[in-house]
Design a protein around this motif. Structure first.
Motif, PDB file in Angstrom:
ATOM      1  N   TYR A  11      29.764  42.378  45.219  1.00 27.02           N
ATOM      2  CA  TYR A  11      30.697  41.393  45.762  1.00 27.02           C
ATOM      3  C   TYR A  11      31.969  41.255  44.929  1.00 27.02           C
ATOM      4  CZ  TYR A  11      26.722  39.842  48.618  1.00 27.02           C
ATOM      5  OH  TYR A  11      25.675  39.760  49.488  1.00 27.02           O
ATOM      6  N   PHE A  12      31.843  41.294  43.621  1.00 19.88           N
ATOM      7  CA  PHE A  12      33.019  41.158  42.768  1.00 19.88           C
ATOM      8  C   PHE A  12      33.949  42.352  42.947  1.00 19.88           C
ATOM      9  CE2 PHE A  12      29.903  38.453  40.671  1.00 19.88           C
ATOM     10  CZ  PHE A  12      30.642  37.304  40.446  1.00 19.88           C
ATOM     11  N   SER A  13      33.383  43.555  42.925  1.00 17.47           N
ATOM     12  CA  SER A  13      34.195  44.761  43.109  1.00 17.47           C
ATOM     13  C   SER A  13      34.858  44.767  44.477  1.00 17.47           C
ATOM     14  CB  SER A  13      33.336  46.015  42.957  1.00 17.47           C
ATOM     15  OG  SER A  13      32.809  46.100  41.665  1.00 17.47           O
ATOM     16  N   LEU A  14      34.126  44.380  45.486  1.00 20.37           N
ATOM     17  CA  LEU A  14      34.656  44.338  46.840  1.00 20.37           C
ATOM     18  C   LEU A  14      35.914  43.479  46.904  1.00 20.37           C
ATOM     19  CD1 LEU A  14      34.310  44.898  49.937  1.00 20.37           C
ATOM     20  CD2 LEU A  14      33.039  42.755  50.011  1.00 20.37           C
ATOM     21  N   LEU A  15      35.864  42.348  46.204  1.00 22.11           N
ATOM     22  CA  LEU A  15      36.984  41.412  46.249  1.00 22.11           C
ATOM     23  C   LEU A  15      37.993  41.618  45.108  1.00 22.11           C
ATOM     24  CD1 LEU A  15      34.858  38.330  47.280  1.00 22.11           C
ATOM     25  CD2 LEU A  15      36.494  39.557  48.710  1.00 22.11           C
ATOM     26  N   GLY A  16      37.773  42.654  44.292  1.00 25.26           N
ATOM     27  CA  GLY A  16      38.699  42.957  43.216  1.00 25.26           C
ATOM     28  C   GLY A  16      38.714  41.902  42.119  1.00 25.26           C
ATOM     29  N   LEU A  17      37.577  41.272  41.885  1.00 23.94           N
ATOM     30  CA  LEU A  17      37.459  40.224  40.871  1.00 23.94           C
ATOM     31  C   LEU A  17      36.576  40.685  39.723  1.00 23.94           C
ATOM     32  CD1 LEU A  17      36.780  37.257  43.320  1.00 23.94           C
ATOM     33  CD2 LEU A  17      38.952  37.798  42.201  1.00 23.94           C
ATOM     34  N   SER A  18      36.820  40.140  38.565  1.00 22.05           N
ATOM     35  CA  SER A  18      35.952  40.423  37.415  1.00 22.05           C
ATOM     36  C   SER A  18      34.613  39.736  37.632  1.00 22.05           C
ATOM     37  CB  SER A  18      36.578  39.890  36.129  1.00 22.05           C
ATOM     38  OG  SER A  18      37.772  40.560  35.862  1.00 22.05           O
ATOM     39  N   PRO A  19      33.527  40.369  37.231  1.00 24.00           N
ATOM     40  CA  PRO A  19      32.201  39.774  37.423  1.00 24.00           C
ATOM     41  C   PRO A  19      31.903  38.689  36.373  1.00 24.00           C
ATOM     42  CG  PRO A  19      31.980  41.907  36.399  1.00 24.00           C
ATOM     43  CD  PRO A  19      33.443  41.718  36.688  1.00 24.00           C
ATOM     44  N   VAL A  20      32.536  37.541  36.560  1.00 25.45           N
ATOM     45  CA  VAL A  20      32.354  36.405  35.663  1.00 25.45           C
ATOM     46  C   VAL A  20      32.061  35.161  36.491  1.00 25.45           C
ATOM     47  CG1 VAL A  20      33.815  37.332  33.815  1.00 25.45           C
ATOM     48  CG2 VAL A  20      34.833  35.900  35.611  1.00 25.45           C
ATOM     49  N   PHE A  21      31.488  34.178  35.825  1.00 24.43           N
ATOM     50  CA  PHE A  21      31.169  32.918  36.500  1.00 24.43           C
ATOM     51  C   PHE A  21      32.435  32.116  36.792  1.00 24.43           C
ATOM     52  CE2 PHE A  21      29.817  28.403  36.297  1.00 24.43           C
ATOM     53  CZ  PHE A  21      29.060  28.403  37.451  1.00 24.43           C
ATOM     54  N   ALA A  22      33.331  32.034  35.820  1.00 27.64           N
ATOM     55  CA  ALA A  22      34.548  31.234  35.953  1.00 27.64           C
ATOM     56  C   ALA A  22      35.610  32.040  36.692  1.00 27.64           C
ATOM     57  CB  ALA A  22      35.050  30.798  34.581  1.00 27.64           C
ATOM     58  N   ILE A  23      35.515  32.055  38.011  1.00 25.96           N
ATOM     59  CA  ILE A  23      36.502  32.797  38.791  1.00 25.96           C
ATOM     60  C   ILE A  23      37.586  31.840  39.277  1.00 25.96           C
ATOM     61  CG2 ILE A  23      34.906  34.608  39.524  1.00 25.96           C
ATOM     62  CD1 ILE A  23      34.730  33.260  42.238  1.00 25.96           C
ATOM     63  N   ASP A  24      38.713  32.410  39.584  1.00 24.36           N
ATOM     64  CA  ASP A  24      39.839  31.664  40.129  1.00 24.36           C
ATOM     65  C   ASP A  24      39.603  31.518  41.640  1.00 24.36           C
ATOM     66  OD1 ASP A  24      42.292  30.905  41.261  1.00 24.36           O
ATOM     67  OD2 ASP A  24      43.459  32.151  39.900  1.00 24.36           O
ATOM     68  N   ALA A  25      39.403  30.282  42.091  1.00 25.57           N
ATOM     69  CA  ALA A  25      39.097  30.032  43.500  1.00 25.57           C
ATOM     70  C   ALA A  25      40.222  30.517  44.409  1.00 25.57           C
ATOM     71  CB  ALA A  25      38.822  28.551  43.728  1.00 25.57           C
ATOM     72  N   GLN A  26      41.450  30.367  43.970  1.00 23.14           N
ATOM     73  CA  GLN A  26      42.588  30.810  44.778  1.00 23.14           C
ATOM     74  C   GLN A  26      42.613  32.340  44.888  1.00 23.14           C
ATOM     75  OE1 GLN A  26      46.319  29.237  43.369  1.00 23.14           O
ATOM     76  NE2 GLN A  26      47.075  29.016  45.452  1.00 23.14           N
ATOM     77  N   ALA A  27      42.291  33.025  43.800  1.00 22.82           N
ATOM     78  CA  ALA A  27      42.229  34.489  43.822  1.00 22.82           C
ATOM     79  C   ALA A  27      41.102  34.949  44.750  1.00 22.82           C
ATOM     80  CB  ALA A  27      42.029  35.039  42.418  1.00 22.82           C
ATOM     81  N   LEU A  28      39.984  34.242  44.728  1.00 23.47           N
ATOM     82  CA  LEU A  28      38.868  34.560  45.621  1.00 23.47           C
ATOM     83  C   LEU A  28      39.300  34.421  47.079  1.00 23.47           C
ATOM     84  CD1 LEU A  28      35.858  35.141  46.257  1.00 23.47           C
ATOM     85  CD2 LEU A  28      35.446  32.689  45.932  1.00 23.47           C
TER      86      LEU A  28
END
Length: 176
Positions: A11-28
């Motif tokens: 899921y993180f790779s799919l959305l281009g996000l780092s696999p961390v708990f503290a994600i940026d909601a706006q980036a998501l």
């Protein structure tokens, strides 16, 4: 998603996000909407059946990824599972079953009595503990990378989620 036939990523790779708990909601949110613009099945209505199915699979995966990563406890559970921790073999923290029983009894007693003050006090107390556990979970996942203890914290938070929903229901019933 130019290569719809590629293997499904996490899921993180799919959305281009780092696999961390503290994600940026706006980036998501932005990443999710960008993927949906690319793979929404309506864009593939005039394509071959195989391409339509693949687009639908990618869109469904994006939906599932977004729902999972949007909710902190579900995101934490997913991260822990990505790190190979099996929740089926994860013990609850010592003494937590006793805590669960006591909390459920307190909620049921207040619910039967229609005691909105007690229900509200229980909810307030649980929300404070929930916030503390959430902070601890962030440290376990992103700081310490202690996935075994993070799994325990996730299980406790999942219980709290259910109990807080029950408290909301009980408060609604008592106030009706």
């Amino acid at each position: 998603m130019s290569n719809l036939g590629a293997a499904m990523p996490d899921y993180f790779s799919l959305l281009g996000l780092s696999p961390v708990f503290a994600i940026d909601a706006q980036a998501l949110d932005s990443a999710y909407h960008a993927i949906q613009r690319q793979v929404h099945p309506d864009k593939f209505t005039h394509r071959a059946g195989g391409e339509q199915r693949q687009a639908a699979q990618w869109a469904a995966l994006a939906n599932e990824a977004y729902r999972t990563l949007k909710q902190p406890v579900q995101r934490a559970r997913y991260l822990v599972e990505l790190r190979g921790v099996d929740f089926k073999n994860c013990p609850l923290p010592e003494g937590f079953l006793f805590t669960q029983l006591n909390l459920r009894e307190a909620v049921e007693k207040a619910r039967r009595g229609g005691n909105t003050e007690e229900l509200a006090a229980l909810k307030d107390s649980l929300q404070k503990e929930y916030a503390e556990l959430h902070t601890r979970l962030a440290g376990q996942l992103d700081g310490e990378q202690d996935y075994a203890h993070a799994a325990q914290t996730v299980l406790v938070l999942q219980f709290f989620d259910k109990l807080l929903a029950e408290l909301d229901d009980a408060l609604f019933e008592a106030e009706a």
